[in-house]
Design a protein around this motif. Structure first.
Motif, mmCIF file in Angstrom:
data_model
loop_
_atom_site.group_PDB
_atom_site.id
_atom_site.type_symbol
_atom_site.label_atom_id
_atom_site.label_comp_id
_atom_site.label_asym_id
_atom_site.label_seq_id
_atom_site.Cartn_x
_atom_site.Cartn_y
_atom_site.Cartn_z
ATOM 1 N N THR A 15 16.198 5.914 4.665
ATOM 2 C CA THR A 15 14.781 5.560 4.605
ATOM 3 C C THR A 15 14.243 5.360 6.013
ATOM 4 O O THR A 15 14.987 5.369 6.982
ATOM 5 C CB THR A 15 14.547 4.244 3.825
ATOM 6 O OG1 THR A 15 15.217 3.184 4.522
ATOM 7 C CG2 THR A 15 15.076 4.331 2.407
ATOM 8 N N ALA A 16 12.943 5.188 6.084
ATOM 9 C CA ALA A 16 12.293 4.878 7.361
ATOM 10 C C ALA A 16 11.151 3.925 7.068
ATOM 11 O O ALA A 16 10.685 3.838 5.924
ATOM 12 C CB ALA A 16 11.770 6.143 8.014
ATOM 13 N N THR A 17 10.703 3.212 8.101
ATOM 14 C CA THR A 17 9.512 2.391 7.900
ATOM 15 C C THR A 17 8.301 3.207 8.317
ATOM 16 O O THR A 17 8.336 3.949 9.292
ATOM 17 C CB THR A 17 9.551 1.102 8.734
ATOM 18 O OG1 THR A 17 9.639 1.438 10.121
ATOM 19 C CG2 THR A 17 10.744 0.239 8.352
ATOM 20 N N VAL A 18 7.226 3.058 7.534
ATOM 21 C CA VAL A 18 5.962 3.691 7.880
ATOM 22 C C VAL A 18 4.993 2.588 8.241
ATOM 23 O O VAL A 18 4.733 1.685 7.446
ATOM 24 C CB VAL A 18 5.405 4.518 6.705
ATOM 25 C CG1 VAL A 18 4.060 5.120 7.093
ATOM 26 C CG2 VAL A 18 6.387 5.614 6.329
ATOM 27 N N ARG A 19 4.478 2.665 9.444
ATOM 28 C CA ARG A 19 3.564 1.642 9.938
ATOM 29 C C ARG A 19 2.147 2.185 9.872
ATOM 30 O O ARG A 19 1.846 3.266 10.382
ATOM 31 C CB ARG A 19 3.957 1.296 11.374
ATOM 32 C CG ARG A 19 3.143 0.208 12.036
ATOM 33 C CD ARG A 19 2.249 0.807 13.085
ATOM 34 N NE ARG A 19 1.732 -0.190 14.013
ATOM 35 C CZ ARG A 19 0.714 0.030 14.818
ATOM 36 N NH1 ARG A 19 0.135 1.223 14.819
ATOM 37 N NH2 ARG A 19 0.285 -0.898 15.636
ATOM 38 N N HIS A 20 1.278 1.418 9.217
ATOM 39 C CA HIS A 20 -0.114 1.839 9.050
ATOM 40 C C HIS A 20 -0.938 1.367 10.227
ATOM 41 O O HIS A 20 -0.918 0.190 10.563
ATOM 42 C CB HIS A 20 -0.680 1.293 7.735
ATOM 43 C CG HIS A 20 -0.030 1.888 6.522
ATOM 44 N ND1 HIS A 20 -0.631 2.830 5.736
ATOM 45 C CD2 HIS A 20 1.199 1.687 5.994
ATOM 46 C CE1 HIS A 20 0.187 3.178 4.760
ATOM 47 N NE2 HIS A 20 1.307 2.506 4.881
ATOM 48 N N ARG A 21 -1.672 2.295 10.807
ATOM 49 C CA ARG A 21 -2.435 2.008 12.015
ATOM 50 C C ARG A 21 -3.450 0.874 11.840
ATOM 51 O O ARG A 21 -3.533 -0.023 12.675
ATOM 52 C CB ARG A 21 -3.178 3.278 12.432
ATOM 53 C CG ARG A 21 -4.144 3.122 13.595
ATOM 54 C CD ARG A 21 -5.093 4.319 13.643
ATOM 55 N NE ARG A 21 -5.914 4.373 12.431
ATOM 56 C CZ ARG A 21 -6.535 5.455 12.000
ATOM 57 N NH1 ARG A 21 -6.425 6.590 12.648
ATOM 58 N NH2 ARG A 21 -7.261 5.417 10.896
ATOM 59 N N ASP A 22 -4.178 0.914 10.731
ATOM 60 C CA ASP A 22 -5.314 -0.001 10.612
ATOM 61 C C ASP A 22 -4.899 -1.433 10.314
ATOM 62 O O ASP A 22 -5.566 -2.379 10.713
ATOM 63 C CB ASP A 22 -6.273 0.491 9.525
ATOM 64 C CG ASP A 22 -6.840 1.862 9.870
ATOM 65 O OD1 ASP A 22 -6.672 2.289 11.043
ATOM 66 O OD2 ASP A 22 -7.428 2.506 8.987
ATOM 67 N N THR A 23 -3.794 -1.577 9.584
ATOM 68 C CA THR A 23 -3.376 -2.922 9.174
ATOM 69 C C THR A 23 -2.135 -3.379 9.910
ATOM 70 O O THR A 23 -1.782 -4.558 9.844
ATOM 71 C CB THR A 23 -3.062 -2.935 7.669
ATOM 72 O OG1 THR A 23 -2.010 -1.986 7.421
ATOM 73 C CG2 THR A 23 -4.288 -2.566 6.858
ATOM 74 N N GLN A 24 -1.442 -2.474 10.540
ATOM 75 C CA GLN A 24 -0.151 -2.724 11.184
ATOM 76 C C GLN A 24 0.931 -3.092 10.162
ATOM 77 O O GLN A 24 2.020 -3.515 10.540
ATOM 78 C CB GLN A 24 -0.264 -3.821 12.259
ATOM 79 C CG GLN A 24 -1.216 -3.455 13.382
ATOM 80 C CD GLN A 24 -1.402 -4.588 14.376
ATOM 81 O OE1 GLN A 24 -2.226 -5.477 14.181
ATOM 82 N NE2 GLN A 24 -0.622 -4.572 15.445
ATOM 83 N N ALA A 25 0.582 -2.959 8.901
ATOM 84 C CA ALA A 25 1.566 -3.262 7.853
ATOM 85 C C ALA A 25 2.586 -2.136 7.770
ATOM 86 O O ALA A 25 2.301 -0.989 8.122
ATOM 87 C CB ALA A 25 0.857 -3.429 6.512
ATOM 88 N N GLN A 26 3.775 -2.492 7.307
ATOM 89 C CA GLN A 26 4.830 -1.489 7.193
ATOM 90 C C GLN A 26 5.302 -1.379 5.760
ATOM 91 O O GLN A 26 5.292 -2.342 5.008
ATOM 92 C CB GLN A 26 6.016 -1.877 8.074
ATOM 93 C CG GLN A 26 5.720 -1.687 9.541
ATOM 94 C CD GLN A 26 6.882 -2.100 10.404
ATOM 95 O OE1 GLN A 26 7.351 -3.231 10.328
ATOM 96 N NE2 GLN A 26 7.359 -1.193 11.214
ATOM 97 N N GLU A 27 5.737 -0.189 5.404
ATOM 98 C CA GLU A 27 6.389 -0.017 4.112
ATOM 99 C C GLU A 27 7.581 0.895 4.318
ATOM 100 O O GLU A 27 7.637 1.682 5.267
ATOM 101 C CB GLU A 27 5.411 0.555 3.085
ATOM 102 C CG GLU A 27 4.878 1.938 3.413
ATOM 103 C CD GLU A 27 3.944 2.452 2.324
ATOM 104 O OE1 GLU A 27 4.392 2.496 1.160
ATOM 105 O OE2 GLU A 27 2.793 2.799 2.634
ATOM 106 N N ARG A 28 8.563 0.750 3.434
ATOM 107 C CA ARG A 28 9.773 1.556 3.567
ATOM 108 C C ARG A 28 9.693 2.749 2.624
ATOM 109 O O ARG A 28 9.351 2.594 1.443
ATOM 110 C CB ARG A 28 11.005 0.692 3.265
ATOM 111 C CG ARG A 28 12.313 1.335 3.671
ATOM 112 C CD ARG A 28 13.447 0.339 3.713
ATOM 113 N NE ARG A 28 13.446 -0.499 4.906
ATOM 114 C CZ ARG A 28 13.892 -0.088 6.101
ATOM 115 N NH1 ARG A 28 14.358 1.141 6.270
ATOM 116 N NH2 ARG A 28 13.855 -0.904 7.145
ATOM 117 N N VAL A 29 9.930 3.928 3.173
ATOM 118 C CA VAL A 29 9.802 5.158 2.386
ATOM 119 C C VAL A 29 11.077 5.978 2.582
ATOM 120 O O VAL A 29 11.607 6.062 3.703
ATOM 121 C CB VAL A 29 8.574 5.982 2.837
ATOM 122 C CG1 VAL A 29 8.463 7.269 2.044
ATOM 123 C CG2 VAL A 29 7.287 5.167 2.713
#
Length: 517
Positions: A489-503
RNA sequence: GCGGGUGUAGCUCAGUGGUAGAGUGUCACCUUGCCAAGGUGAAUGUCGAGGGUUCGAAUCCCUUCACCCGCUCCA
């Protein structure tokens, strides 16, 4: 996003153009043209990120206008074909279009009233004798005329003017000495009017090795005329029938008097124009449909906030070709330099049959050039609805809209581009540059690169890499960490929120594809 | 076109007549366990341009160019 901000909460500081210009330069969106020589007023270059951004904008337009299905007001798909006409055309084109006649007028500025007048519209009133004051006013303006006469009488300390002494002359005929003792309209001092100056709004060039009056040519001031002059070619070579459109993206050139506001008023700029040919009686319906669709389009690509407005023109600001007809409206954006006002992104105009008729007349064939409608068995000059958008202005609006100050993050600012417009769709990083992480990240990068503009970065700390991507406006950053290396898996970091999710790694291409349009 | 401001390293700026600087970024190496971390080292300047004054000019004077802001203009 409608926000009602309570007074207790400080509103975001207004975006400063200076900061946006600095970021554009720093990150390679836009540079000054020929900067190493001190630049040149009114010309700009796009750097790597800016080129991608502008290209994404133009591609979205072309795709949505020409390539993809577009359903018209009657519920059926409409026909729009592409064109790429030359920048230099036969100069007669510009006589027919009105550009040669209409924009070669000498102008006069008044240093006191800060007004500009057409020299041939000004007349001066006064005595012929040396040293006497002269009063200028705009021809046919009765109020100004009366004011000038009154001022002159007062100056000469008399009740009425003497028709034998006080003569009226055209401004262009007076001498420099006389101009120096002329009082301008709405002015008090003498000598505030400049000499008449020629404003050549079209760039001239010479075609062929010999430079003489026969070689004079112009760089097109709009792409539209290439469409009109090709109207008959397109009809003859393509199975189009009215209503249909011709679309073109291309450079145009205007020798603007005052280039200003970064790329907003450039002397070289790119237009995205549609000429949509219709039956005259359907003008109203098509005009409204285009106006609304174009407005929705700009919203769709990221100008969704209250900075975008649709503004219907008043009658008195209509162009010469649009005096009659369904109307003209502007899609306008509130740029930092126009705020609280707005600047034009696109104009939607009902140009009636002005252009096709003008070319038919000037080329000498006249009514023989009328379009033949098989279905109705009649001949007519189609009317035109013209949605004419500025690619550079659109790009600038995207930049201004995206610019988001955020003092809580390292970059201090991030570019909130709509993912479809973002120059870089995703950054792919190994969390650290060892332990096999770079290899996994590079495989993912190469896989994504088959379909998307993505970047790989293994240098320096993860924070710096996120910060750089924030300034480039990259919507997603995909990081391979140690957990991910073992679990796939990898973490995906969202630009606008800086939140991360694992995909999951094998889901990432789809994840990106679904989100970048 | 008018008025105001600015122009020194990629960026932000200090430097008011005497050896061009700082911070930051960039690059390299080391380090690294998710938001411009740390260490070591390196590169980087037509001081916007041209002319003048001076023994000597980033600094004073003149001219000019460019950008930003306010007017003006904007088919």
């Amino acid at each position: 996003m409608s926000e009602v901000t309570p007074a207790s909460i400080p509103t975001a500081a207004p975006k400063k153009m200076e900061d946006i210009v600095a970021l554009c330069r720093r990150r390679g969106f836009i540079f000054q043209s020929s900067e190493i020589y001190g630049g040149i007023n009114g010309f700009w270059d796009y750097g790597p990120l800016g080129t991608s951004l502008k290209r994404n904008l133009k591609n979205a337009w072309w795709s949505d206008v020409v390539e993809r299905e577009l359903i018209g007001p009657d519920g059926t798909a409409i026909d729009i074909v592409g064109l790429d006409s030359s920048i230099i055309m036969n100069p007669k084109t510009w006589v027919a279009s009105g550009h040669v006649g209409g924009f070669n007028d000498p102008m006069v500025d008044c240093r006191e009233s800060k007004s500009r007048y057409r020299a041939d519209h000004l007349v001066v009133l006064g005595a012929m004798e040396a040293g006497a004051r002269l009063y200028a006013y705009i021809e046919n303006d009765d109020e100004q005329k009366a004011q000038a006469a009154k001022s002159l009488a007062k100056y000469e300390k008399r009740d009425t003017l003497d028709p034998a002494r006080h003569v009226l002359r055209a401004f262009p005929t007076i001498t420099a000495e006389e101009r120096a003792r002329t009082v301008g309209p709405n002015a008090k001092e003498v000598g505030t009017l400049t000499e008449a100056r020629q404003f050549n709004l079209m760039f001239e060039t010479n075609c062929g090795a010999i430079r003489d009056e026969n070689s004079l040519a112009y760089l097109r001031p709009e792409t539209a005329q290439g469409i009109f002059t090709n109207f008959w070619n397109v009809c003859d070579s393509t199975r189009v029938r009215v209503p249909f459109g011709i679309a073109q993206i291309g450079k145009a050139f205007r020798n603007e008097v005052t280039p200003r506001n970064f790329t907003f008023r450039s002397r070289e700029f790119e237009q995205m124009e549609i000429e949509f040919f219709i039956r005259p009686e359907s003008a109203n319906e098509w005009y409204k449909w285009w106006r609304d669709w174009r407005f929705a389009w700009w919203q769709k690509i990221g100008l969704a906030g209250e900075n975008l407005i649709l503004r219907e023109h008043n009658r008195d600001e209509l162009a010469h070709y649009a005096k009659v007809g369904a109307g003209t409206s502007d899609i306008e954006y509130r740029f930092p330099f126009t705020a609280p006002g707005y600047g034009e992104l696109e104009g939607i105009a009902h140009r009636a049959d002005f252009d096709l008729k003008a070319h038919a007349t000037h080329c000498g064939k006249g009514d023989k050039m009328r379009y033949f409608d098989q279905e109705k068995n009649e001949r007519y000059f189609p009317h035109v609805i013209e949605p004419s958008a500025g690619a550079d202005r659109g790009t600038l609006a995207l930049l201004c809209e995206a610019y988001t100050a955020d003092p809580t993050r390292a970059s201090g600012v991030f570019m909130k581009f709509n993912p479809r417009m973002a120059p870089v769709k995703a950054g792919v990083f190994p969390l650290v540059n060892k332990d096999g992480l770079p290899e996994i990240a590079e495989r993912l990068f190469r896989d994504l690169r088959k379909q998307h503009a993505v970047e790989f970065d293994e240098k320096q700390s993860i924070g710096k890499r996120y910060a750089r991507m924030d300034e480039a406006g990259t919507p997603f950053c995909i990081t391979i960490d140690h957990d991910g290396a073992t679990s796939g898996t990898a973490t995906v970091r969202h630009r606008d929120t800086q939140a991360q999710e694992r995909v999951a790694l094998d889901q990432i291409p789809q994840f990106v594809a679904e989100r970048v349009g």
